[in-house]
Design a protein around this motif. Sequence first.
Motif, PDB file in Angstrom:
ATOM      1  N   GLN A  22       0.896  -1.371   0.188  1.00  0.00           N
ATOM      2  CA  GLN A  22       0.002   0.142  -0.215  1.00  0.00           C
ATOM      3  C   GLN A  22       0.806   1.143  -0.187  1.00  0.00           C
ATOM      4  N   ARG A  23       1.959   1.371   0.711  1.00  0.00           N
ATOM      5  CA  ARG A  23       2.934   2.274   0.707  1.00  0.00           C
ATOM      6  C   ARG A  23       3.539   2.543  -0.577  1.00  0.00           C
ATOM      7  N   MET A  45      -7.659   8.467  -5.218  1.00  0.00           N
ATOM      8  CA  MET A  45      -8.027   8.092  -6.640  1.00  0.00           C
ATOM      9  C   MET A  45      -7.222   7.617  -7.616  1.00  0.00           C
ATOM     10  N   LYS A  46      -6.079   7.990  -7.708  1.00  0.00           N
ATOM     11  CA  LYS A  46      -4.936   7.597  -8.363  1.00  0.00           C
ATOM     12  C   LYS A  46      -4.482   5.988  -7.848  1.00  0.00           C
ATOM     13  N   LYS A  50      -4.987   1.639  -9.241  1.00  0.00           N
ATOM     14  CA  LYS A  50      -3.971   0.585  -9.308  1.00  0.00           C
ATOM     15  C   LYS A  50      -4.122  -0.386  -8.244  1.00  0.00           C
ATOM     16  N   TYR A  51      -4.799  -0.167  -7.274  1.00  0.00           N
ATOM     17  CA  TYR A  51      -4.837  -1.072  -6.098  1.00  0.00           C
ATOM     18  C   TYR A  51      -6.458  -0.883  -5.477  1.00  0.00           C
ATOM     19  N   PRO A  52      -7.244  -1.368  -6.237  1.00  0.00           N
ATOM     20  CA  PRO A  52      -8.708  -1.294  -5.782  1.00  0.00           C
ATOM     21  C   PRO A  52      -9.166  -1.450  -4.622  1.00  0.00           C
ATOM     22  N   GLU A  53      -8.450  -2.330  -3.832  1.00  0.00           N
ATOM     23  CA  GLU A  53      -8.682  -2.802  -2.409  1.00  0.00           C
ATOM     24  C   GLU A  53      -8.182  -1.684  -1.230  1.00  0.00           C
ATOM     25  N   ILE A  54      -7.483  -0.767  -1.805  1.00  0.00           N
ATOM     26  CA  ILE A  54      -6.958   0.430  -0.536  1.00  0.00           C
ATOM     27  C   ILE A  54      -8.147   1.127  -0.327  1.00  0.00           C
ATOM     28  N   GLY A  55      -8.043   1.612   1.092  1.00  0.00           N
ATOM     29  CA  GLY A  55      -8.771   2.394   1.646  1.00  0.00           C
ATOM     30  C   GLY A  55      -8.281   3.774   1.792  1.00  0.00           C
ATOM     31  N   LEU A  56      -9.304   4.866   2.009  1.00  0.00           N
ATOM     32  CA  LEU A  56      -8.606   6.371   2.014  1.00  0.00           C
ATOM     33  C   LEU A  56      -7.869   6.317   3.219  1.00  0.00           C
ATOM     34  N   ALA A  57      -8.202   5.755   4.559  1.00  0.00           N
ATOM     35  CA  ALA A  57      -7.687   6.026   5.761  1.00  0.00           C
ATOM     36  C   ALA A  57      -6.126   5.372   5.346  1.00  0.00           C
TER      37      ALA A  57
END
Length: 153
Positions: A22-23, A45-46, A50-57
């Motif tokens: 994620q990082r 959003m970008k 690339k990594y649809p399962e990532i969360g905003l937090a």
Amino acid sequence: MEKRIQHIKEALHDARYKLTPQREVTLRVLLENESDHLSAEDVFMKVKDKYPEIGLATVYRTLELLNELKILDKINFGDGVSRYDLRKEGAEHFHHHLVCINCGSVEEIEEDLLGDVEKIVESDFQFKITDHRLTFHGICRTCTSNVENTDND
């Protein structure tokens, strides 16, 4: 880009953090859009593309961690939106910005223009400076040129 990611990975490791997937995807987005001064939402959003399962937090936490480690800087150009700007490798200080109040463009000044000012502040005010940032607000070359061309018509 890979060399910069490796340096950032080492900086994270030195601070006892890992370069998680994620990082890494967040870093890659920042590097790919380095001149764009993205907001956290823009980065999210970008990254999500690339990594649809990532969360905003997760993106927020990553940005805050990179800011704490001085890998990037959180900046505000007076529009109430925090934006993120990667520090140039080896830069002693944050770079400066020219912000157009007409079109919103942001131009970077890489040269450190405040060395003499820092010396004066430190000696006259006994204030130990650890960093500085300078943002000029005005009208950019393009907008100035457009106004002059309109006035000549």
